[in-house]
Design a protein around this motif. Sequence first.
Motif: not given
Length: 235
Positions: A19-31, A37-41, A170-175, A178-183
């Motif tokens: 469930d934590v990885l699902e939330r992470f994947a949602d944050l990163g818009h991972v298909p 693959f993303f969870f394993e990575s 790397i893991s997010t991009t390869e999947a 995309r991870l954003t940052l508003r400094r």
Amino acid sequence: MSSPTDVATSQSAPPVPDDVLERFADLGHVPATERKFFFESVRMNVQTACELDGLVRLGFANRRGQRLAHAALAVYDVIGNLNERERSLIERILEGKAKFIFHRISNEEINEGINGLEEAAYQIALLSSLVTSRPRPRLPSQPPDPPVAGRRSGTVEHWAFQNFLYDLLISTTEANGRLTLRRAYKTGSLIEAINALKPYLPAHFVPTPLPIRTLQRVRDAFRRTYKAVSDEDAS
């Protein structure tokens, strides 16, 4: 970045729940098609962070270890600050008739010339920093600090954490995510992802407060490197 997955003294990471990885994947818009693959990575990223943290805690800090770390960083610094004429001279030696003498550095299948020399110096500096629990050297992709009398450059604070950030990107991009940052506002999915994974990382591994400038610097370095790789693949 390489992952020391077979170190006998490594410490195991607590399993990151789906469930934590699902939330992470949602944050990163991972298909959805890329999530297995993303969870394993990401789990591997967390395991690597724990192993690096364990290595640091095993470091020795006697005088011999300090000399080793100082000497390795000094060599790495000098190579990074060579001017064009000095770099050209080394290139001619490493790529000329004598290159068979330096085959471990000038091997064309790995990394030839001055780049290979800098990578070798980085690995020695990194090894010495791990066994002595000292600050990590900058990555070869990061520009060295200009030489200043009385100051050792080339070290990076929170190196293992920065390595973890780079691996996450790397893991997010390869999947295909995309991870954003508003400094300016200290917000973004990268920060949310770090906070989501923080309970599964070693204590004190994630700096408090989060160093936003460091996050931006690592993200910028990753984007430059990834673009260069993408351009090379497309050529």
